[in-house]
Design an enzyme around this catalytic site. Structure first.
Site, PDB file in Angstrom:
ATOM      1  N   ASP A   9       0.819  -1.221   0.000  1.00  0.00           N
ATOM      2  CA  ASP A   9       0.000   0.000   0.000  1.00  0.00           C
ATOM      3  C   ASP A   9       0.854   1.273   0.000  1.00  0.00           C
ATOM      4  O   ASP A   9       0.341   2.363  -0.222  1.00  0.00           O
ATOM      5  CB  ASP A   9      -0.932   0.010   1.224  1.00  0.00           C
ATOM      6  CG  ASP A   9      -2.018  -1.053   1.114  1.00  0.00           C
ATOM      7  OD1 ASP A   9      -2.263  -1.554  -0.004  1.00  0.00           O
ATOM      8  OD2 ASP A   9      -2.636  -1.388   2.146  1.00  0.00           O
TER       9      ASP A   9
ATOM     10  N   LYS B 293      -5.727  -2.805  -7.218  1.00  0.00           N
ATOM     11  CA  LYS B 293      -6.080  -2.093  -5.970  1.00  0.00           C
ATOM     12  C   LYS B 293      -7.263  -1.165  -6.264  1.00  0.00           C
ATOM     13  O   LYS B 293      -7.954  -1.328  -7.263  1.00  0.00           O
ATOM     14  CB  LYS B 293      -4.856  -1.340  -5.449  1.00  0.00           C
ATOM     15  CG  LYS B 293      -3.744  -2.264  -4.978  1.00  0.00           C
ATOM     16  CD  LYS B 293      -4.181  -3.071  -3.761  1.00  0.00           C
ATOM     17  CE  LYS B 293      -3.143  -4.087  -3.352  1.00  0.00           C
ATOM     18  NZ  LYS B 293      -3.635  -4.990  -2.303  1.00  0.00           N
TER      19      LYS B 293
ATOM     20  N   ARG C  17      -2.869   1.145  -9.755  1.00  0.00           N
ATOM     21  CA  ARG C  17      -1.912   2.084  -9.133  1.00  0.00           C
ATOM     22  C   ARG C  17      -0.593   2.189  -9.900  1.00  0.00           C
ATOM     23  O   ARG C  17       0.159   3.122  -9.637  1.00  0.00           O
ATOM     24  CB  ARG C  17      -1.663   1.703  -7.668  1.00  0.00           C
ATOM     25  CG  ARG C  17      -2.821   2.085  -6.772  1.00  0.00           C
ATOM     26  CD  ARG C  17      -2.531   1.867  -5.299  1.00  0.00           C
ATOM     27  NE  ARG C  17      -3.682   2.275  -4.503  1.00  0.00           N
ATOM     28  CZ  ARG C  17      -3.932   1.837  -3.270  1.00  0.00           C
ATOM     29  NH1 ARG C  17      -3.125   0.963  -2.691  1.00  0.00           N
ATOM     30  NH2 ARG C  17      -4.987   2.290  -2.608  1.00  0.00           N
TER      31      ARG C  17
HETATM   32  C1  S3P Z   1      -5.448  -5.662   3.431  1.00  0.00           C
HETATM   33  C2  S3P Z   1      -4.668  -6.419   2.586  1.00  0.00           C
HETATM   34  C3  S3P Z   1      -4.021  -5.873   1.383  1.00  0.00           C
HETATM   35  C4  S3P Z   1      -3.983  -4.349   1.412  1.00  0.00           C
HETATM   36  C5  S3P Z   1      -5.294  -3.749   1.830  1.00  0.00           C
HETATM   37  C6  S3P Z   1      -5.678  -4.229   3.218  1.00  0.00           C
HETATM   38  C7  S3P Z   1      -6.063  -6.329   4.608  1.00  0.00           C
HETATM   39  O1  S3P Z   1      -4.751  -6.276   0.250  1.00  0.00           O
HETATM   40  O2  S3P Z   1      -3.603  -3.861   0.132  1.00  0.00           O
HETATM   41  O3  S3P Z   1      -5.196  -2.332   1.849  1.00  0.00           O
HETATM   42  O4  S3P Z   1      -6.565  -5.607   5.496  1.00  0.00           O
HETATM   43  O5  S3P Z   1      -6.034  -7.558   4.672  1.00  0.00           O
HETATM   44  P1  S3P Z   1      -4.492  -7.686  -0.483  1.00  0.00           P
HETATM   45  O6  S3P Z   1      -4.887  -8.756   0.441  1.00  0.00           O
HETATM   46  O7  S3P Z   1      -5.377  -7.671  -1.686  1.00  0.00           O
HETATM   47  O8  S3P Z   1      -3.041  -7.705  -0.842  1.00  0.00           O
END
Ligand code: S3P
Length: 429
Positions: A316, A343, A347
């Site tokens: 992120d 995302k 991005r």
């Molecule tokens: C998150 C996991 C990540 C992250 C998101 C929050 C979470 O996503 O990018 O902002 O809270 O488990 P991904 O699981 O798709 O990588």
């Protein structure tokens, strides 16, 4: 706020910021408090739009949730007693809400429909539905469950052993939460370890979880015990000010109560490798989620290589790291980050296109980007694409650019950092 014009004229930055609560942990605190029977309390909750969407969904399932500032009280009769919602469960812009709820609802006794905003409608859900269907979940949706809206008919589940095709805490967590109601041992293998907040919170709520060499396993049917969750500040929000403090002239910023879970601290590793002038004091190593204080000063930075198992630990933060790299000496290469394309917006495209408008020397690749540093940034009109982290990247860029930066939709920042502009004002000298 419709559009905003930021004309800070390269200020120096000084002072203290306590960043708001961690988004991932805030979501999970509501979910776990709704699963466990009894009264769960939460402090330091993030009042961001995404986490409010999670609250809204669980209220529709009949869970009592009261907010008092950043304190939350959850009173639940336990997940077996959730009510069938009479309305669609609306997850807004939140991928975490959508994907983790799929796992929870799959093994419930109820029928429900999940839907989100236009961005959620484009994000891949098949990666969650595929393992859940293997467990016996009955989920249907647009393009065979690839996209929302999704309908879930709760059904009995059996545990699976699953090897993650992509590093994703959302997918891992959806399987783990479904595994709570499944018969047998849920076993998940990860090649690159993603954030482990779900595993930590399962333990905090009394479950036994085994984590060994990239494998998580635990037994279905365990009952969670209501408890108190203290949410640390979000390192992903702190990242914007770490970068601002390192880039701006004659600056020193101290960030308090920052979550330092090792699965999230890739940004610290990158700042260290770039040569940032930074000090970290760990306040609370033994807590369910460790926290600390980080002080950052104006820094002379070098370009770095960012790839491999570091990527899930800073996924992120890549937009703001890309901005930082425009100010470093030499070239920064980001690879193995194709996940950025799915995302809140693509991005890779958004970061490259918007930073180019500011005068950065940056190019997109299939799985990341290459940034040639040492650029003087100019003002420009930027698009946020409705993505909070692209919006904050543009706003931080305005602190080090020669002219004004305009943002088309600053309101989207409230998804994860509703007090972002107030915090900027606090440190501008
Ligand atoms: C998150 C996991 C990540 C992250 C998101 C929050 C979470 O996503 O990018 O902002 O809270 O488990 P991904 O699981 O798709 O990588």
């Amino acid at each position: 706020m419709a559009e905003v014009r930021l004309n800070y004229k390269k200020p120096t930055l000084h002072g203290n910021i306590t960043v708001p609560g961690d988004k991932s942990i805030s979501h999970r605190s509501i979910m776990f408090g709704s699963i466990a029977e009894g009264r769960t309390t939460v402090s330091g909750f993030l009042l961001g739009d995404d986490c409010l969407s999670t609250i809204d969904c669980f209220r529709k399932l009949g869970v009592e949730i009261e907010l008092d500032g950043t304190n939350v009280e959850i009173n639940s009769n336990g997940m077996g007693n959730w009510k069938e919602p009479i309305d669609v469960l609306y997850t807004g812009n939140s991928g975490t809400t959508t994907r983790l709820m799929l796992g929870l609802l799959a093994g419930s006794k109820i029928h429900s429909i999940l839907n989100g905003d236009a961005s959620i409608g484009k994000r891949p859900m098949k990666r969650v539905i595929t393992p859940l269907r293997e467990m016996g979940a009955q989920i249907t949706g647009r393009m065979d469950g690839q996209y929302t809206p999704l309908a879930i008919k709760g059904s009995p589940l059996s545990a699976i052993e699953y090897t993650m095709p992509v590093a994703s805490a959302q997918v891992k967590s959806a399987i783990l939460l479904a595994g709570l109601q499944a018969e047998g041992n849920t076993i998940i293998h990860e090649k690159d370890v993603s954030r482990d907040h779900t595993e930590r919170m399962l333990r905090q709520f009394g479950a036994e979880v085994i984590v060994e060499d990239g494998t998580v396993s635990y037994k279905g049917g365990q009952t969670l015990q209501a408890t108190h969750v203290d949410v640390p500040g979000d390192i992903s929000s702190a990242a914007f000010f770490l970068v601002a403090g390192a880039m701006a002239e004659d600056s020193e910023i101290t960030l308090h109560n920052v979550g330092l879970n090792p699965t999230r601290t890739g940004i610290i590793d990158v700042l260290t490798a770039m040569g940032a002038n930074m000090e970290i004091i760990v306040d609370n190593e033994e807590a369910a989620e460790p926290t600390g204080t980080i002080m950052i000063r104006t820094s002379d930075l070098e370009g770095v290589q960012i790839n491999g198992d570091l990527i899930p630990r800073l996924i992120d933060e890549i937009p703001i790291i890309a901005l930082l790299a425009t100010k470093a000496n030499g070239t920064t290469v980001i690879r193995d980050a194709a996940e950025l394309k799915v995302k809140e917006t693509d991005r890779i495209t958004a970061v490259v296109d918007e930073l180019k408008k500011l005068g950065a020397n940056i190019e997109a690749t299939d799985d990341g980007m290459i940034i040639h540093g040492g650029s003087e940034l100019q003002g420009a009109s930027l698009k946020t694409y409705g993505d909070h982290r692209i919006g904050m990247m543009g706003a931080i860029a305005s602190l080090v650019s020669n002219g004004a930066v305009e943002l088309d939709d600053p309101d989207c920042i409230a998804v994860s950092y509703p007090t972002f502009f107030e915090d900027i004002q606090k440190i501008i000298k």
